[in-house]
Design a protein around this motif. Structure first.
Motif, PDB file in Angstrom:
ATOM      1  N   SER A  27       4.649 -10.921   3.724  1.00  0.00           N
ATOM      2  CA  SER A  27       3.953  -9.643   3.745  1.00  0.00           C
ATOM      3  C   SER A  27       3.938  -9.048   2.336  1.00  0.00           C
ATOM      4  CB  SER A  27       4.679  -8.703   4.718  1.00  0.00           C
ATOM      5  OG  SER A  27       4.043  -7.456   4.756  1.00  0.00           O
ATOM      6  N   PRO A  28       2.996  -9.520   1.481  1.00  0.00           N
ATOM      7  CA  PRO A  28       3.010  -9.110   0.074  1.00  0.00           C
ATOM      8  C   PRO A  28       2.759  -7.622  -0.124  1.00  0.00           C
ATOM      9  CG  PRO A  28       1.033 -10.379   0.595  1.00  0.00           C
ATOM     10  CD  PRO A  28       1.910 -10.441   1.790  1.00  0.00           C
ATOM     11  N   THR A  29       2.133  -6.973   0.850  1.00  0.00           N
ATOM     12  CA  THR A  29       1.933  -5.531   0.716  1.00  0.00           C
ATOM     13  C   THR A  29       2.655  -4.824   1.855  1.00  0.00           C
ATOM     14  OG1 THR A  29      -0.112  -5.658   1.994  1.00  0.00           O
ATOM     15  CG2 THR A  29      -0.315  -5.773  -0.395  1.00  0.00           C
ATOM     16  N   LEU A  30       3.297  -3.724   1.518  1.00  0.00           N
ATOM     17  CA  LEU A  30       3.965  -2.914   2.530  1.00  0.00           C
ATOM     18  C   LEU A  30       3.002  -1.829   2.990  1.00  0.00           C
ATOM     19  CD1 LEU A  30       7.546  -2.375   1.033  1.00  0.00           C
ATOM     20  CD2 LEU A  30       6.948  -3.696   3.049  1.00  0.00           C
ATOM     21  N   THR A  31       2.773  -1.748   4.287  1.00  0.00           N
ATOM     22  CA  THR A  31       1.835  -0.760   4.820  1.00  0.00           C
ATOM     23  C   THR A  31       2.280   0.655   4.425  1.00  0.00           C
ATOM     24  OG1 THR A  31       1.338  -2.190   6.694  1.00  0.00           O
ATOM     25  CG2 THR A  31       0.790   0.135   6.946  1.00  0.00           C
ATOM     26  N   GLY A  32       1.344   1.399   3.823  1.00  0.00           N
ATOM     27  CA  GLY A  32       1.613   2.802   3.513  1.00  0.00           C
ATOM     28  C   GLY A  32       2.153   3.082   2.124  1.00  0.00           C
ATOM     29  N   PHE A  33       2.434   2.039   1.329  1.00  0.00           N
ATOM     30  CA  PHE A  33       3.026   2.236  -0.001  1.00  0.00           C
ATOM     31  C   PHE A  33       2.010   1.921  -1.101  1.00  0.00           C
ATOM     32  CE2 PHE A  33       6.652   1.669   2.709  1.00  0.00           C
ATOM     33  CZ  PHE A  33       7.692   2.369   2.118  1.00  0.00           C
ATOM     34  N   ILE A  34       2.033   2.743  -2.164  1.00  0.00           N
ATOM     35  CA  ILE A  34       1.244   2.383  -3.348  1.00  0.00           C
ATOM     36  C   ILE A  34       1.927   1.189  -4.024  1.00  0.00           C
ATOM     37  CG2 ILE A  34       0.333   4.724  -3.729  1.00  0.00           C
ATOM     38  CD1 ILE A  34       2.431   5.006  -6.008  1.00  0.00           C
ATOM     39  N   PRO A  35       1.177   0.359  -4.760  1.00  0.00           N
ATOM     40  CA  PRO A  35       1.766  -0.852  -5.367  1.00  0.00           C
ATOM     41  C   PRO A  35       3.021  -0.563  -6.192  1.00  0.00           C
ATOM     42  CG  PRO A  35      -0.616  -0.901  -5.574  1.00  0.00           C
ATOM     43  CD  PRO A  35      -0.280   0.439  -5.003  1.00  0.00           C
ATOM     44  N   LYS A 452       2.527  -2.177  14.746  1.00  0.00           N
ATOM     45  CA  LYS A 452       2.523  -2.949  13.495  1.00  0.00           C
ATOM     46  C   LYS A 452       3.840  -2.776  12.742  1.00  0.00           C
ATOM     47  CE  LYS A 452      -0.460  -3.758   9.467  1.00  0.00           C
ATOM     48  NZ  LYS A 452      -1.611  -3.242   8.693  1.00  0.00           N
ATOM     49  N   LEU A 453       4.397  -1.579  12.791  1.00  0.00           N
ATOM     50  CA  LEU A 453       5.688  -1.298  12.141  1.00  0.00           C
ATOM     51  C   LEU A 453       6.776  -2.217  12.691  1.00  0.00           C
ATOM     52  CD1 LEU A 453       7.334   0.784  10.272  1.00  0.00           C
ATOM     53  CD2 LEU A 453       7.884   1.919  12.436  1.00  0.00           C
ATOM     54  N   ILE A 454       6.805  -2.383  14.020  1.00  0.00           N
ATOM     55  CA  ILE A 454       7.810  -3.247  14.645  1.00  0.00           C
ATOM     56  C   ILE A 454       7.620  -4.695  14.198  1.00  0.00           C
ATOM     57  CG2 ILE A 454       8.726  -4.105  16.839  1.00  0.00           C
ATOM     58  CD1 ILE A 454       7.640  -1.522  18.146  1.00  0.00           C
ATOM     59  N   TYR A 575       1.328   4.317  10.089  1.00  0.00           N
ATOM     60  CA  TYR A 575       0.765   4.109  11.422  1.00  0.00           C
ATOM     61  C   TYR A 575      -0.341   3.055  11.343  1.00  0.00           C
ATOM     62  CZ  TYR A 575       2.576   8.857  12.604  1.00  0.00           C
ATOM     63  OH  TYR A 575       3.345   9.967  12.817  1.00  0.00           O
ATOM     64  N   ASP A 576      -0.540   2.346  12.444  1.00  0.00           N
ATOM     65  CA  ASP A 576      -1.696   1.451  12.559  1.00  0.00           C
ATOM     66  C   ASP A 576      -2.793   2.213  13.289  1.00  0.00           C
ATOM     67  OD1 ASP A 576      -3.560  -0.489  12.965  1.00  0.00           O
ATOM     68  OD2 ASP A 576      -2.245  -1.879  14.045  1.00  0.00           O
TER      69      ASP A 576
END
Length: 732
Positions: A27-35, A452-454, A575-576
């Motif tokens: 998962s190279p990108t974390l949902t909700g975070f800027i790079p 999606k978080l889970i 959130y998704d």
């Protein structure tokens, strides 16, 4: 020794590090975070995952579960104090909220006996086993059901299968009356309180509930103490409370503040609440067999009603079989305590991430609930160490330990009512971890936006003693659930290639946050064998059957801590939003099918058209969010996150549901006919349960309004993140 006291060996730290790297690759990108924040977040998670300890988890579980601690007992207050002291030592602010609620004063007096054709008292207590030192504690109670009516009745017997609404309807159709009879019903199929409710409504004068060996006994495997299944003396205790709201029976919709508080609410009269009037008690199958083997009625049971005892089950006992059932159970107002630990966020203190688990138990509570309590206490210590090292969360984290869940999910409901307005504005998520470390197989239920978080959190944690992540293990092992408790519900909305994430129904502390206030919620944990609500839910059972390795506690803490930290630290709450239209469409089609069973021409298509618009706006919102984050933007975070928090509240309708206005969510409720099961889109399902179409126009109007409100909010969010206003439908 069964556990390693030195968890953090070089090899284990290396494994944790490799796990983090594997997760990063997955998962190279974390949902909700800027790079710019992602690397720091992953580093923080790696540091967090080096702080778990089997020893700490085991110590907490032993402290919490060493003595029986029923709500209202001094032992339960000692558990409360241990929880508060542990969180304070970990650097958390601790507040204790008292509520004065109506509760039964323990089991009271109980007797069950054969009167004819022989006199024989029936056993109402579990056996003592020399292997299990905990089984002889004098503080253990007989098996009992909280909220039984009081009475002393002697009557003939009718067997009613699981005591479901449809079982009583089938008895009536077969010409079998339960009027003035004692009903014998087995556990499973519904919440035990509805067995009592339907029996009383049909004219029965008492109910005996037993666990059948076909559902959880020798037909499933070796029995306790040799194996983990119900043996002949094991008794499932439990609440019978079935008011059309959750919480204190005397203060619906209002917090039951202490009687001596200035603003304490006016209480209802106990007699006006509609509590069960007939005596009800549970028996072990060793006692139930003494009744069943003497039943002489002419009719054998229909298909599916035969249980696992070695007799042909009959519908009626006959005139020569008489049973006495006596229960005297007093109810009185008692004080309960909610213990809330707070770690104040450094950037967004008014955005709350809430995790919770109750702490009261029917006996020792080693699996239910205190495996979850012990895990949360360990997590507060791990997060506390990070905070002391200067790594405090951006948002506020609250860890709540609820009282009086077992007698009716009361403490969490009272706290939610007390802080309803504040929670409506501030709560980001509620995560429930009741009995969260009860075995070795992961399972979860969630509102759409939390799924999606889970999945992402379980992909980032290693499953012990394997080369798999928790997610990979989850995909290969289905949690079995509890056959004597949760059976049947609205089907989960599952996507191809994804593990089954269930719907949230009744039975635990997510009810008020999710179904009354509208906070996105989840329930997750490790599941396994259970002697549910029996006196043997003790440390002997845990050591032998639940998790002899004690590795699941630290692993579950890593999953829970990862979800908590991602919610607390994300720039935009993760959130998704695209999951809403997907799940809504599936549940609408299920509602259509339920209504078409009696009204074949009914069509859900007009509702699906509204969902199609919602889908466009959800996809546009997600695209706008990804672009916003990709550009590294952090402007308007407070405003945008507030709008995100309000998405789930779109389903909160002040009018509430027809079966109980306290249940304000139009999206999800517990099934008002069975209790534990979930009802997705309960307005439609309640109408279907009545085989009615009269209210469908009003129901459709209310659902269209809720879905349109959600759609408009998503459009506003897209525009706020810089998306062109022309994307998608919507009225704004």
């Amino acid at each position: 020794m069964r556990y390693c006291p030195l968890l953090k060996t070089t090899g284990q730290i290396l494994a944790i590090g490799l796990g983090a790297l594997a997760a990063q690759a997955q998962s190279p990108t974390l949902t909700g975070f800027i790079p710019a924040r992602q690397e720091a977040q992953l580093k923080l998670e790696t540091e967090f995952k080096a702080k778990q300890s089997q020893t700490a988890f085991k110590t907490h579980l032993q402290k919490l579960s060493s003595v029986p601690h029923i709500t209202g007992s001094k032992e339960n207050e000692q558990v409360r104090d241990y929880i508060a002291e542990t969180m304070r030592k970990a650097g958390w602010q601790v507040d204790i909220y008292p509520h004065d609620v109506l509760l039964p004063k323990g089991p009271g007096e109980i007797a069950v006996e054969l009167v004819e054709p022989i006199r024989e008292p029936l056993n109402i207590r579990e056996f003592l086993f020399k292997e299990d030192k905990y089984s002889s504690d004098p503080r253990l109670t007989p098996g009992y059901n909280a909220w039984s009516g009081s009475g002393d009745v002697t009557a003939e017997v009718v067997y009613a299968n699981y005591g479901r609404k449809e079982d009583f309807e089938q008895l009536k159709a077969m010409g079998i009356s339960v009027k003035d009879k004692i009903v014998l019903a087995r556990y499973g199929g519904n919440f035990r309180g509805y067995k009592a409710q339907w029996a009383q409504a049909a004219g029965a004068i008492g109910v005996i509930i037993f666990t059948d060996p076909a559902d959880s006994g020798y037909m499933r495997g070796l029995t306790f103490p040799e194996g983990p299944y119900y043996s002949e003396s094991v008794i499932q205790r439990g609440s019978l409370l079935t008011t059309p709201y959750t919480g204190d029976p005397l203060t619906p919709g209002e917090a039951a503040l202490p009687l001596d508080a200035k603003n304490t609410p006016k209480r209802l009269d106990q007699n006006a609440v509609g509590l069960h009037k007939i005596p009800v008690t549970p028996l072990p199958y060793g006692s139930a067999t003494e009744i069943l083997k003497r039943m002489t009625g002419a009719k054998a049971v229909p298909a599916g009603w035969q249980g696992g005892l070695p007799y042909t089950y009959r519908l009626e006992g006959g005139k020569d079989l008489k049973v006495r059932l006596m229960v005297k159970q007093e109810k009185t107002i008692q004080r309960i305590y909610q213990v809330v630990g707070t770690l104040v966020g450094v950037e967004f203190p008014d955005e709350w991430i809430i995790a919770g688990c109750h702490y009261d138990a029917w006996s020792y509570g080693a699996t239910d609930p205190n495996s979850g309590t012990a895990m949360l206490l360990s997590m507060t210590e791990s997060l506390g160490k990070l905070a002391k090292a200067g790594q405090r969360p951006r948002r506020t984290i609250k860890v709540c330990h609820w009282d009086a869940e077992e007698p009716g999910v009361i403490g969490s409901a009272e706290w939610s009512e007390q802080f309803r307005d504040e929670l409506t504005q501030k709560a980001v998520a509620y995560m429930n971890y009741d009995a969260a470390v009860s075995g070795r197989t992961f399972g979860a239920s969630a509102s759409p936006s939390m799924k999606k978080l889970i999945i992402e959190a379980t992909q980032s944690v290693q499953y012990p003693d394997s080369n798999k992540t928790v997610y990979q293990h989850w995909m290969g092992h289905k949690a079995a659930g509890n056959p004597t408790r949760v059976t049947g519900s609205s089907a989960p909305a599952v996507l191809a290639g994804e593990p089954t994430i269930g719907n949230l129904g009744g039975g635990s502390d997510h009810i008020a946050p999710y179904m009354h206030i509208g906070i996105p919620s989840l329930s997750a944990g490790m599941e396994g064998p259970t002697l549910y609500h029996s006196q043997y839910d003790d440390l002997y059972f845990y050591d032998k059957f639940a998790d002899p390795t004690y590795k699941m506690g630290p692993m579950m803490e890593q999953v829970v801590g990862t979800m908590t930290m991602r919610l607390a630290n994300a720039d935009l709450v993760p959130y998704d939003v695209t999951r809403y239209p997907t799940d809504l469409a599936m549940h609408l089609k299920a509602a259509e099918k339920a209504i078409q069973a009696y009204s074949p021409n009914y069509s859900i298509e007009p509702m699906l058209a509204v969902v199609a618009d919602l889908k466009k706006n959800a996809e546009a919102c997600e695209a706008a969010r990804q672009n916003y984050l990709k550009l590294g933007r952090t402007d308007k975070l407070v405003e945008l996150n507030k709008e995100l928090r309000m998405l789930e509240r779109s389903f909160i309708d002040p009018k509430g549901n027809a079966f109980g206005s306290w249940y304000r969510s139009l999206y999800a409720s517990s099934d008002p006919n069975s209790g534990y099961a979930s009802w997705m889109l309960p307005g439609f399902l309640y109408e279907a349960s009545l085989k009615s179409t009269a209210n469908l126009p009003d129901i459709e109007t209310r659902y269209k309004k809720a879905i349109q409100t959600l759609s408009d909010k998503l459009l506003t969010l897209s525009q706020g993140m810089g998306s062109p206003a022309t994307m998608g439908g919507g009225s704004k």
